[in-house]
Design a protein around this motif. Structure first.
Motif, PDB file in Angstrom:
ATOM      1  N   PHE A   8       0.826  -1.210   0.000  1.00 28.17           N
ATOM      2  CA  PHE A   8       0.000   0.000   0.000  1.00 28.17           C
ATOM      3  C   PHE A   8       0.863   1.265   0.000  1.00 28.17           C
ATOM      4  O   PHE A   8       1.968   1.275   0.552  1.00 28.17           O
ATOM      5  N   ASP A   9       0.313   2.302  -0.609  1.00 25.53           N
ATOM      6  CA  ASP A   9       0.997   3.592  -0.652  1.00 25.53           C
ATOM      7  C   ASP A   9       0.254   4.666   0.123  1.00 25.53           C
ATOM      8  O   ASP A   9       0.803   5.749   0.371  1.00 25.53           O
ATOM      9  N   ALA A  10      -0.997   4.406   0.487  1.00 23.94           N
ATOM     10  CA  ALA A  10      -1.804   5.379   1.222  1.00 23.94           C
ATOM     11  C   ALA A  10      -2.627   4.661   2.292  1.00 23.94           C
ATOM     12  O   ALA A  10      -3.082   3.529   2.087  1.00 23.94           O
ATOM     13  N   LEU A  11      -2.778   5.331   3.421  1.00 21.98           N
ATOM     14  CA  LEU A  11      -3.643   4.848   4.491  1.00 21.98           C
ATOM     15  C   LEU A  11      -4.743   5.884   4.708  1.00 21.98           C
ATOM     16  O   LEU A  11      -4.455   7.077   4.846  1.00 21.98           O
ATOM     17  N   THR A  12      -5.983   5.425   4.723  1.00 22.53           N
ATOM     18  CA  THR A  12      -7.088   6.314   5.069  1.00 22.53           C
ATOM     19  C   THR A  12      -7.603   5.911   6.448  1.00 22.53           C
ATOM     20  O   THR A  12      -7.676   4.733   6.770  1.00 22.53           O
ATOM     21  N   PHE A  13      -7.945   6.909   7.238  1.00 29.07           N
ATOM     22  CA  PHE A  13      -8.327   6.665   8.625  1.00 29.07           C
ATOM     23  C   PHE A  13      -9.696   7.243   8.952  1.00 29.07           C
ATOM     24  O   PHE A  13      -9.999   8.396   8.594  1.00 29.07           O
ATOM     25  N   ASP A  14     -10.487   6.462   9.655  1.00 30.03           N
ATOM     26  CA  ASP A  14     -11.569   7.031  10.437  1.00 30.03           C
ATOM     27  C   ASP A  14     -10.905   7.849  11.542  1.00 30.03           C
ATOM     28  O   ASP A  14      -9.823   7.488  12.023  1.00 30.03           O
ATOM     29  N   VAL A  15     -11.518   8.932  11.964  1.00 35.47           N
ATOM     30  CA  VAL A  15     -10.873   9.814  12.940  1.00 35.47           C
ATOM     31  C   VAL A  15     -11.415   9.610  14.348  1.00 35.47           C
ATOM     32  O   VAL A  15     -10.674   9.265  15.278  1.00 35.47           O
ATOM     33  N   TYR A  16     -12.726   9.768  14.528  1.00 36.41           N
ATOM     34  CA  TYR A  16     -13.314   9.772  15.868  1.00 36.41           C
ATOM     35  C   TYR A  16     -13.682   8.347  16.280  1.00 36.41           C
ATOM     36  O   TYR A  16     -14.546   7.711  15.684  1.00 36.41           O
ATOM     37  N   GLY A  17     -12.975   7.866  17.281  1.00 36.43           N
ATOM     38  CA  GLY A  17     -13.090   6.478  17.710  1.00 36.43           C
ATOM     39  C   GLY A  17     -11.835   5.691  17.396  1.00 36.43           C
ATOM     40  O   GLY A  17     -11.500   4.741  18.096  1.00 36.43           O
ATOM     41  N   THR A  18     -11.120   6.107  16.346  1.00 40.18           N
ATOM     42  CA  THR A  18      -9.889   5.437  15.942  1.00 40.18           C
ATOM     43  C   THR A  18      -8.656   6.219  16.395  1.00 40.18           C
ATOM     44  O   THR A  18      -7.753   5.665  17.024  1.00 40.18           O
ATOM     45  N   LEU A 121      -7.835  11.327   5.850  1.00 38.81           N
ATOM     46  CA  LEU A 121      -8.766  11.329   6.971  1.00 38.81           C
ATOM     47  C   LEU A 121     -10.180  11.353   6.410  1.00 38.81           C
ATOM     48  O   LEU A 121     -10.542  12.275   5.660  1.00 38.81           O
ATOM     49  N   LEU A 122     -10.982  10.353   6.772  1.00 41.13           N
ATOM     50  CA  LEU A 122     -12.359  10.240   6.301  1.00 41.13           C
ATOM     51  C   LEU A 122     -13.267  10.307   7.522  1.00 41.13           C
ATOM     52  O   LEU A 122     -13.251   9.391   8.352  1.00 41.13           O
ATOM     53  N   SER A 123     -14.047  11.386   7.640  1.00 42.02           N
ATOM     54  CA  SER A 123     -14.754  11.593   8.901  1.00 42.02           C
ATOM     55  C   SER A 123     -16.151  12.158   8.745  1.00 42.02           C
ATOM     56  O   SER A 123     -16.402  13.012   7.884  1.00 42.02           O
ATOM     57  N   ALA A 147     -18.032  14.851   6.102  1.00 41.52           N
ATOM     58  CA  ALA A 147     -19.448  14.785   5.742  1.00 41.52           C
ATOM     59  C   ALA A 147     -19.886  16.073   5.052  1.00 41.52           C
ATOM     60  O   ALA A 147     -20.731  16.058   4.151  1.00 41.52           O
ATOM     61  N   GLU A 148     -19.295  17.189   5.477  1.00 39.91           N
ATOM     62  CA  GLU A 148     -19.630  18.458   4.832  1.00 39.91           C
ATOM     63  C   GLU A 148     -19.169  18.470   3.382  1.00 39.91           C
ATOM     64  O   GLU A 148     -19.861  19.004   2.500  1.00 39.91           O
ATOM     65  N   ASN A 149     -18.014  17.883   3.096  1.00 41.60           N
ATOM     66  CA  ASN A 149     -17.507  17.826   1.717  1.00 41.60           C
ATOM     67  C   ASN A 149     -18.455  17.072   0.794  1.00 41.60           C
ATOM     68  O   ASN A 149     -18.717  17.497  -0.332  1.00 41.60           O
ATOM     69  N   VAL A 150     -18.934  15.914   1.260  1.00 42.05           N
ATOM     70  CA  VAL A 150     -19.687  15.006   0.384  1.00 42.05           C
ATOM     71  C   VAL A 150     -21.187  15.004   0.673  1.00 42.05           C
ATOM     72  O   VAL A 150     -21.941  14.282   0.030  1.00 42.05           O
ATOM     73  N   ASN A 151     -21.601  15.796   1.675  1.00 39.99           N
ATOM     74  CA  ASN A 151     -23.013  15.921   2.024  1.00 39.99           C
ATOM     75  C   ASN A 151     -23.641  14.563   2.372  1.00 39.99           C
ATOM     76  O   ASN A 151     -24.782  14.262   2.003  1.00 39.99           O
ATOM     77  N   ALA A 152     -22.867  13.745   3.081  1.00 37.44           N
ATOM     78  CA  ALA A 152     -23.345  12.428   3.502  1.00 37.44           C
ATOM     79  C   ALA A 152     -22.484  11.943   4.659  1.00 37.44           C
ATOM     80  O   ALA A 152     -21.380  12.438   4.872  1.00 37.44           O
ATOM     81  N   ASP A 187     -16.956   1.783   8.787  1.00 34.73           N
ATOM     82  CA  ASP A 187     -15.661   1.701   8.108  1.00 34.73           C
ATOM     83  C   ASP A 187     -15.366   0.333   7.506  1.00 34.73           C
ATOM     84  O   ASP A 187     -15.043   0.230   6.330  1.00 34.73           O
ATOM     85  N   VAL A 188     -15.456  -0.706   8.309  1.00 38.45           N
ATOM     86  CA  VAL A 188     -15.093  -2.031   7.793  1.00 38.45           C
ATOM     87  C   VAL A 188     -16.106  -2.517   6.761  1.00 38.45           C
ATOM     88  O   VAL A 188     -15.719  -2.999   5.684  1.00 38.45           O
ATOM     89  N   ILE A 189     -17.382  -2.382   7.045  1.00 36.49           N
ATOM     90  CA  ILE A 189     -18.391  -2.873   6.103  1.00 36.49           C
ATOM     91  C   ILE A 189     -18.330  -2.139   4.767  1.00 36.49           C
ATOM     92  O   ILE A 189     -18.297  -2.787   3.705  1.00 36.49           O
ATOM     93  N   PRO A 190     -18.296  -0.810   4.722  1.00 37.18           N
ATOM     94  CA  PRO A 190     -18.174  -0.166   3.401  1.00 37.18           C
ATOM     95  C   PRO A 190     -16.859  -0.481   2.687  1.00 37.18           C
ATOM     96  O   PRO A 190     -16.830  -0.588   1.459  1.00 37.18           O
TER      97      PRO A 190
END
Length: 241
Positions: A8-18, A121-123, A147-152, A187-190
């Motif tokens: 892997f070259d990139a890691l994406t993280f959940d922020v709150y809780g992780t 960071l995906l939050s 969520a503000e970026n993607v409206n979801a 996070d894991v399911i999606p």
């Protein structure tokens, strides 16, 4: 097969809780309100009151900004137990993200991992609030999706797809991205549904998004308790190169 982080070259993280330890502050704030009015609830009950309200509010479209989710979660909690809504207290809740601390292992782990990987960071948060947390992490993320970026709100795939697009512009394809999160539901399911590898950081003693009812169908490629363990796992694999 053992997960090979060298793939892997990139890691994406959940922020709150992780990375950020939000549950104790939320519990403490709800407890403070309940205590003022003689409402006795356990820590688990307090957390579940927040989670119940949060889950319903995050299904509203167009998506609410996260301070509005926190603000309305407080109001619903008060109404549910016949407690008066205090506007000043409500605003403290709405802006409480800045009070949420990192887990004690987060900064060192992120510093180690950023030496090798691009960081995303995906939050489920707003753009203003994520700035407080990014500074606490001690890093400058290469990609931020809110969520503000993607409206979801996650587990909506829009967060991940936005990150894929941003990393593709850097020459990093989807299959070279590893997602890391504490929430099985968000996070894991999606990650499973989108066909990307993922690490579940269990964070013992924390439960939002990872209770048995959240876990149906979730399958992580690697399960660890802490971010420190992830950093050590990476270092050990680097040593084999």
């Amino acid at each position: 097969m053992k997960l090979n982080m060298n793939n892997f070259d990139a890691l994406t993280f959940d922020v709150y809780g992780t990375l950020i330890d939000w549950e104790p502050t939320i519990i403490s704030m709800f407890h403070s309100t309940a205590e003022q009015h003689g409402v006795e609830l356990s820590r688990d009950q307090l957390l579940m009151e927040f989670d119940k309200a949060r889950a319903a509010l995050q299904r509203i479209r167009p998506a609410l900004l996260y301070p509005d989710v926190l603000r309305e979660s407080y109001r619903q909690f008060c109404v549910s137990y016949g407690m008066p809504v205090n506007d000043q207290e409500c605003e403290v809740y709405a802006n409480s993200v800045m009070l949420w601390p990192t887990f004690e292992d987060t900064r060192n782990a992120m510093a180690t991992l950023q030496k090798r990987y691009k960081i995303g960071l995906l939050s489920n948060i707003d753009n203003t609030s994520i700035q407080f947390s990014e500074r606490k992490l001690g890093i400058k993320a290469d990609v931020i999706v809110t969520a503000e970026n993607v409206n979801a709100y996650k587990p909506d795939h829009a967060h991940f797809e936005s990150a894929f697009e941003a990393f593709a512009a850097m020459g990093i394809p989807k299959e070279r991205i590893l997602h890391v999160g504490q929430s099985l539901r968000a996070d894991v399911i999606p990650a499973n549904q989108l066909g990307i590898s993922c690490v579940w950081i269990k964070r013992p003693g924390r439960s939002l998004g990872s209770r048995p009812e959240d876990a149906q169908g979730a399958k992580a490629d690697l399960e660890l308790d802490t971010m420190r363990e992830l950093a050590l796992y990476h270092v050990a694999q680097q040593a084999l190169l």
